[in-house]
Design a protein around this motif. Structure first.
Motif, PDB file in Angstrom:
ATOM      1  N   SER A 114       0.828  -1.207   0.000  1.00 50.47           N
ATOM      2  CA  SER A 114       0.000   0.000   0.000  1.00 50.47           C
ATOM      3  C   SER A 114       0.860   1.255   0.000  1.00 50.47           C
ATOM      4  O   SER A 114       1.919   1.310   0.617  1.00 50.47           O
ATOM      5  CB  SER A 114      -0.899  -0.003   1.246  1.00 50.47           C
ATOM      6  OG  SER A 114      -1.554   1.238   1.400  1.00 50.47           O
ATOM      7  N   VAL A 115       0.388   2.285  -0.714  1.00 47.29           N
ATOM      8  CA  VAL A 115       1.055   3.589  -0.687  1.00 47.29           C
ATOM      9  C   VAL A 115       0.297   4.562   0.204  1.00 47.29           C
ATOM     10  O   VAL A 115       0.568   5.763   0.187  1.00 47.29           O
ATOM     11  CB  VAL A 115       1.198   4.177  -2.106  1.00 47.29           C
ATOM     12  CG1 VAL A 115       2.118   3.315  -2.935  1.00 47.29           C
ATOM     13  CG2 VAL A 115      -0.150   4.337  -2.785  1.00 47.29           C
ATOM     14  N   ASN A 116      -0.647   4.044   0.997  1.00 51.85           N
ATOM     15  CA  ASN A 116      -1.408   4.912   1.886  1.00 51.85           C
ATOM     16  C   ASN A 116      -0.574   5.390   3.062  1.00 51.85           C
ATOM     17  O   ASN A 116      -1.005   6.235   3.826  1.00 51.85           O
ATOM     18  CB  ASN A 116      -2.650   4.172   2.408  1.00 51.85           C
ATOM     19  CG  ASN A 116      -3.913   4.823   1.918  1.00 51.85           C
ATOM     20  OD1 ASN A 116      -3.872   5.756   1.131  1.00 51.85           O
ATOM     21  ND2 ASN A 116      -5.059   4.345   2.371  1.00 51.85           N
ATOM     22  N   ASP A 117       0.593   4.805   3.252  1.00 53.88           N
ATOM     23  CA  ASP A 117       1.501   5.232   4.313  1.00 53.88           C
ATOM     24  C   ASP A 117       2.739   5.867   3.686  1.00 53.88           C
ATOM     25  O   ASP A 117       3.850   5.698   4.161  1.00 53.88           O
ATOM     26  CB  ASP A 117       1.884   4.033   5.189  1.00 53.88           C
ATOM     27  CG  ASP A 117       2.445   4.457   6.534  1.00 53.88           C
ATOM     28  OD1 ASP A 117       1.988   5.476   7.056  1.00 53.88           O
ATOM     29  OD2 ASP A 117       3.345   3.769   7.052  1.00 53.88           O
ATOM     30  N   GLY A 163       3.639   8.782  -1.877  1.00 59.22           N
ATOM     31  CA  GLY A 163       2.226   8.741  -2.219  1.00 59.22           C
ATOM     32  C   GLY A 163       2.029   8.198  -3.622  1.00 59.22           C
ATOM     33  O   GLY A 163       2.982   8.089  -4.401  1.00 59.22           O
ATOM     34  N   GLY A 164       0.778   7.850  -3.926  1.00 56.18           N
ATOM     35  CA  GLY A 164       0.459   7.294  -5.230  1.00 56.18           C
ATOM     36  C   GLY A 164       0.187   8.365  -6.266  1.00 56.18           C
ATOM     37  O   GLY A 164       0.155   9.572  -5.976  1.00 56.18           O
ATOM     38  N   ALA A 165      -0.008   7.921  -7.495  1.00 62.68           N
ATOM     39  CA  ALA A 165      -0.320   8.839  -8.585  1.00 62.68           C
ATOM     40  C   ALA A 165      -1.726   9.408  -8.403  1.00 62.68           C
ATOM     41  O   ALA A 165      -2.568   8.837  -7.709  1.00 62.68           O
ATOM     42  CB  ALA A 165      -0.213   8.117  -9.924  1.00 62.68           C
ATOM     43  N   HIS A 166      -1.978  10.532  -9.062  1.00 67.06           N
ATOM     44  CA  HIS A 166      -3.282  11.173  -8.979  1.00 67.06           C
ATOM     45  C   HIS A 166      -4.368  10.297  -9.610  1.00 67.06           C
ATOM     46  O   HIS A 166      -4.088   9.390 -10.408  1.00 67.06           O
ATOM     47  CB  HIS A 166      -3.258  12.528  -9.673  1.00 67.06           C
ATOM     48  CG  HIS A 166      -2.638  13.605  -8.848  1.00 67.06           C
ATOM     49  ND1 HIS A 166      -3.057  13.898  -7.569  1.00 67.06           N
ATOM     50  CD2 HIS A 166      -1.618  14.480  -9.119  1.00 67.06           C
ATOM     51  CE1 HIS A 166      -2.338  14.902  -7.090  1.00 67.06           C
ATOM     52  NE2 HIS A 166      -1.453  15.263  -8.008  1.00 67.06           N
ATOM     53  N   ALA A 167      -5.602  10.626  -9.290  1.00 67.89           N
ATOM     54  CA  ALA A 167      -6.753   9.896  -9.813  1.00 67.89           C
ATOM     55  C   ALA A 167      -6.960  10.214 -11.293  1.00 67.89           C
ATOM     56  O   ALA A 167      -6.499  11.245 -11.803  1.00 67.89           O
ATOM     57  CB  ALA A 167      -8.007  10.274  -9.025  1.00 67.89           C
ATOM     58  N   ALA A 177       2.584  14.153  -2.385  1.00 69.70           N
ATOM     59  CA  ALA A 177       2.791  13.482  -1.104  1.00 69.70           C
ATOM     60  C   ALA A 177       1.458  13.303  -0.395  1.00 69.70           C
ATOM     61  O   ALA A 177       0.561  14.149  -0.492  1.00 69.70           O
ATOM     62  CB  ALA A 177       3.753  14.277  -0.236  1.00 69.70           C
ATOM     63  N   TYR A 178       1.345  12.212   0.327  1.00 66.45           N
ATOM     64  CA  TYR A 178       0.083  11.882   0.992  1.00 66.45           C
ATOM     65  C   TYR A 178      -0.343  12.993   1.952  1.00 66.45           C
ATOM     66  O   TYR A 178      -1.527  13.175   2.219  1.00 66.45           O
ATOM     67  CB  TYR A 178       0.257  10.566   1.747  1.00 66.45           C
ATOM     68  CG  TYR A 178      -1.021   9.930   2.200  1.00 66.45           C
ATOM     69  CD1 TYR A 178      -1.964   9.517   1.273  1.00 66.45           C
ATOM     70  CD2 TYR A 178      -1.292   9.733   3.547  1.00 66.45           C
ATOM     71  CE1 TYR A 178      -3.147   8.928   1.673  1.00 66.45           C
ATOM     72  CE2 TYR A 178      -2.465   9.134   3.960  1.00 66.45           C
ATOM     73  CZ  TYR A 178      -3.390   8.734   3.017  1.00 66.45           C
ATOM     74  OH  TYR A 178      -4.562   8.150   3.431  1.00 66.45           O
ATOM     75  N   CYS A 179       0.644  13.775   2.439  1.00 68.57           N
ATOM     76  CA  CYS A 179       0.346  14.840   3.395  1.00 68.57           C
ATOM     77  C   CYS A 179       0.208  16.203   2.727  1.00 68.57           C
ATOM     78  O   CYS A 179       0.064  17.193   3.432  1.00 68.57           O
ATOM     79  CB  CYS A 179       1.462  14.906   4.434  1.00 68.57           C
ATOM     80  SG  CYS A 179       3.101  15.035   3.713  1.00 68.57           S
ATOM     81  N   THR A 180       0.251  16.293   1.429  1.00 69.88           N
ATOM     82  CA  THR A 180       0.194  17.485   0.575  1.00 69.88           C
ATOM     83  C   THR A 180       1.584  17.915   0.142  1.00 69.88           C
ATOM     84  O   THR A 180       2.577  17.676   0.831  1.00 69.88           O
ATOM     85  CB  THR A 180      -0.503  18.723   1.198  1.00 69.88           C
ATOM     86  OG1 THR A 180       0.355  19.296   2.183  1.00 69.88           O
ATOM     87  CG2 THR A 180      -1.847  18.362   1.812  1.00 69.88           C
ATOM     88  N   GLU A 181       1.628  18.611  -0.998  1.00 69.50           N
ATOM     89  CA  GLU A 181       2.895  19.051  -1.576  1.00 69.50           C
ATOM     90  C   GLU A 181       3.617  20.035  -0.670  1.00 69.50           C
ATOM     91  O   GLU A 181       4.849  19.997  -0.550  1.00 69.50           O
ATOM     92  CB  GLU A 181       2.664  19.692  -2.949  1.00 69.50           C
ATOM     93  CG  GLU A 181       3.947  20.196  -3.605  1.00 69.50           C
ATOM     94  CD  GLU A 181       3.729  20.741  -5.003  1.00 69.50           C
ATOM     95  OE1 GLU A 181       4.736  21.026  -5.678  1.00 69.50           O
ATOM     96  OE2 GLU A 181       2.564  20.872  -5.421  1.00 69.50           O
ATOM     97  N   GLY A 182       2.866  20.921  -0.003  1.00 67.98           N
ATOM     98  CA  GLY A 182       3.500  21.906   0.858  1.00 67.98           C
ATOM     99  C   GLY A 182       4.284  21.290   1.991  1.00 67.98           C
ATOM    100  O   GLY A 182       5.207  21.910   2.523  1.00 67.98           O
ATOM    101  N   CYS A 183       3.957  20.057   2.346  1.00 60.99           N
ATOM    102  CA  CYS A 183       4.658  19.386   3.441  1.00 60.99           C
ATOM    103  C   CYS A 183       5.839  18.576   2.918  1.00 60.99           C
ATOM    104  O   CYS A 183       6.976  18.794   3.319  1.00 60.99           O
ATOM    105  CB  CYS A 183       3.687  18.482   4.206  1.00 60.99           C
ATOM    106  SG  CYS A 183       4.436  17.617   5.606  1.00 60.99           S
TER     107      CYS A 183
END
Length: 648
Positions: free
Chosen positions: A288-291, A442-446, A470-476
């Motif tokens: 999983s890429v959810n983490d 993170g995974g690729a966009h939808a 990134a799963y936490c947003t690009e700004g992070c």
């Protein structure tokens, strides 16, 4: 000399010896959850304000002359740098006896110099790992001896970290017992695990789990493994595998390594469906890429575990749960991060053939042919629909750079509905999944973002496209960007942007410029944009509404409303959600009634829910667009469409 003076004159005990005493005091060698704090008063944290580059430069200047020198000392006699009182197999007092470091002239002196020179440096363990990984080691034997001296007799955390970093490069199996003991100390655990990983994967996993395992089932398994209680491991493992979907991907990976799951599968007697299903869940979880990152890429036994699972797949009875599990593993092998593992010629394809053979048996095909799950629940029906839509996708042979698009393949991929909201656009170039290879957060966009919007189309005007965030947003933590442009008869992907250093678990490499034949590229993008087979009714409804608003933006501008995200509800995938935003009118008397101060109004977000009423997606989308043409969405509150609002 008085007794107090004698105690004062004694050298400080090594961190290793102190950790050994703590572990010996525990029943059956069990490590308490979270491990031990460093002995003694808390270490002063490094002062802030020093950049990473400056800290590494200062540390390099200190370590290079001490670590990189050559000399007569070697590691031919490992006991030359081991305190006999620190041996894991003895009960000697670590502070007594002749100092064995005197048997390794030069190494002991270098270790003492490192202790002295690290004092006052504003460094952390990450600085140590980064610097030592790049140091030249012309005399590996001496460097290995120095690493052993620092890990077994070091009295400061950073000095011990230098020793651990050296043994990460040069360690041998005989170092494992010492590393396991040091791994009991909380601040050294991650460094010890990194050193153990290439030497003894199960030992590294057990140390890691000792600090991170949570919950009674997992804690029980870790304690049993630490105590060597082999008879109780199978039952405890079964309890952990049943709930493995609820743990972090790295935890799933470490469990597989600690129990040698691939070996258990190979050795198990036929009919062990519980162990087989549990292994499949572990493979899916650590992929999983959810983490942020796919832990499967860091698992050295992943290929063997996939193979052992595929061989035992026929032991699973035909149920919808097992069908979804086999299909999920096949999807992962087909286009997920696991495709990047070192497979060798034909091995991955052979596993897909084996899984396809199992799912192709009459009793398994009958599961999808039936009209009901037998349980009457909507979740089961949703899962059945997903299995029917996805059944053939992982067994296609056109994702390896040989299809109509040549080097490029774009696939909208939906994972098992038990993992909510996972829909991504998988991009394969020359058969390799691009995003997990180049970006580890993170995974690729939808598909709605990359395909429905036309972002992947190539034009004469170069266009930068964000492929993943990134799963936490690009700004992070950043994102993966590429510039797409048409160049004569070719389409070029170049000018990559991503976080530095790349966080992928794969070896770091520069991303090349990719060139595609323009005709083949355009055909592949058009095929992917027009592929609607992956959608379910609510998602199809959302895509049709979004397409209608792209064609008729006036449907929103007439109401001074802006489009937000349009998709399916996270908690109910059978309900379409339309997010809209508008500026509330400023209060009377504010001086902004003429519109000049419209920005002073609070931004309100409207969430419009469109349930599945049994009609077709086309019918529902058309009805929603007609309503937007006739009614201000700020007034929606009934008529079958739920409404909620929030302000910002």
């Amino acid at each position: 000399m008085s007794a107090p003076e004698e105690r004062t004159a004694l050298p400080p005990a090594s961190l290793y010896s102190q950790a050994l005493r703590l572990l010996r005091a525990e029943p059956d060698g069990r490590l308490p959850e979270g491990g031990y704090a460093l002995p003694g008063p808390p270490e002063r944290r490094p002062r802030t304000g020093t950049s990473w580059k400056s800290a590494c430069a200062a540390l390099t200047a200190v370590l290079t002359p001490l670590v990189s020198r050559t000399g007569a000392s070697s590691d031919a006699d490992p006991d030359a740098v081991a305190d006999p009182g620190n041996d894991p197999g003895t009960d000697n007092d670590p502070g007594t006896g002749t100092d064995p470091r005197s048997d390794a002239p030069g190494v002991a002196q270098a270790a003492e110099e490192i202790h002295l020179r690290l004092v006052g440096l504003s460094i952390r363990g990450g600085h140590v790992r980064s610097v030592v990984a790049r140091l030249p080691l012309p005399d590996e034997g001496r460097a290995r001896a120095l690493g052993r001296c620092l890990t077994r007799t070091g009295t400061s955390p950073m000095a011990v970290c230098v020793g651990l970093a050296l043994l990460t490069r040069l360690g041998e199996p005989e170092d494992v017992p010492y590393l396991r003991v040091l791994g009991g100390l909380r601040d050294l655990a991650d460094h010890a695990v990194q050193t153990l990983d290439p030497l003894d994967g199960p030992a590294a996993a057990l140390v890691w789990l000792g600090h991170h395992a949570r919950g009674p089932e997992l804690r029980g398994l870790v304690d049993a493994l630490a105590a060597g209680e082999e008879s109780s491991v199978p039952g405890l493992l079964d309890a952990v595998l049943r709930k493995v979907n609820a743990v972090r991907p790295e935890t799933a990976r470490r469990v597989a390594e600690a129990v040698r799951l691939a070996d258990l599968l190979r050795e198990a007697r036929p009919g062990g469906a519980g162990l087989v299903a549990g292994a499949g869940r572990v493979l899916c979880r650590m992929s999983s890429v959810n983490d942020y990152r796919a832990e499967v890429l860091a698992c050295p036994v992943a290929v063997g575990l996939f193979e052992a699972f595929a061989v035992r797949a026929a032991d699973l009875p035909p149920t919808l749960d097992h069908h979804a599990l086999l299909l999920s593993v096949a999807l992962e092998l087909h286009s997920g991060p696991s495709r990047l593992l070192e497979w060798g010629p034909g091995r991955r394809e052979a596993l897909l053939d084996r899984l396809e053979s199992v799912l192709g048996r009459p009793e398994w095909r009958a599961l999808l042919a039936g009209g009901s799950t037998g349980s009457g629940d909507s979740a089961g029906q949703r899962r059945l629909g997903w299995a029917r839509r996805t059944a053939r996708q992982p067994f296609r042979r056109d994702a390896g750079g040989t299809g109509p698009a040549g080097r490029l393949r774009i696939e909208a991929t939906v994972l098992d509905p038990v993992d909510p909201g996972i829909v991504e656009t998988r991009i394969l170039i020359d058969g390799r999944p691009l995003v997990p290879a180049a970006f580890g957060r993170g995974g690729a966009h939808a598909p709605e973002y990359l395909l429905d919007s036309g972002r992947l189309r190539a034009t004469d005007e170069p266009r930068e496209v964000q492929l993943a965030e990134a799963y936490c947003t690009e700004g992070c933590c950043g994102a993966l960007h590429v510039t797409i442009r048409r160049d004569g008869d070719h389409v070029v992907w170049s000018d990559w942007r991503r976080p530095s250093p790349p966080p992928s678990l794969l070896p770091v490499r520069e991303l090349p410029e990719y060139r595609f034949e323009a005709a083949a590229y355009d055909a592949e993008i058009a095929r992917a944009e027009n592929d609607h087979g992956w959608t379910w009714p609510a998602r199809r409804t959302a895509r049709l509404i979004a397409a209608g608003l792209r064609d008729r933006p006036d449907l929103l501008t007439r109401w001074n409303v802006e489009q937000g995200w349009i998709g399916t509800d996270f908690r109910d995938r059978d309900r379409t959600t339309v997010n809209l935003a508008h500026r509330a009118s400023p209060p009377t008397g504010s001086g902004a009634e003429d519109g000049s101060g419209a920005e002073d109004g609070r931004r309100q977000h409207l969430v419009w829910h469109i349930p599945d009423d049994g009609t077709s997606p086309e019918h529902r989308a058309a009805a929603a667009l007609r309503r937007l043409a006739a009614e201000d969405p700020r007034t929606y509150g009934g008529g079958g469409a739920g409404r909620s609002a929030r302000s910002s």
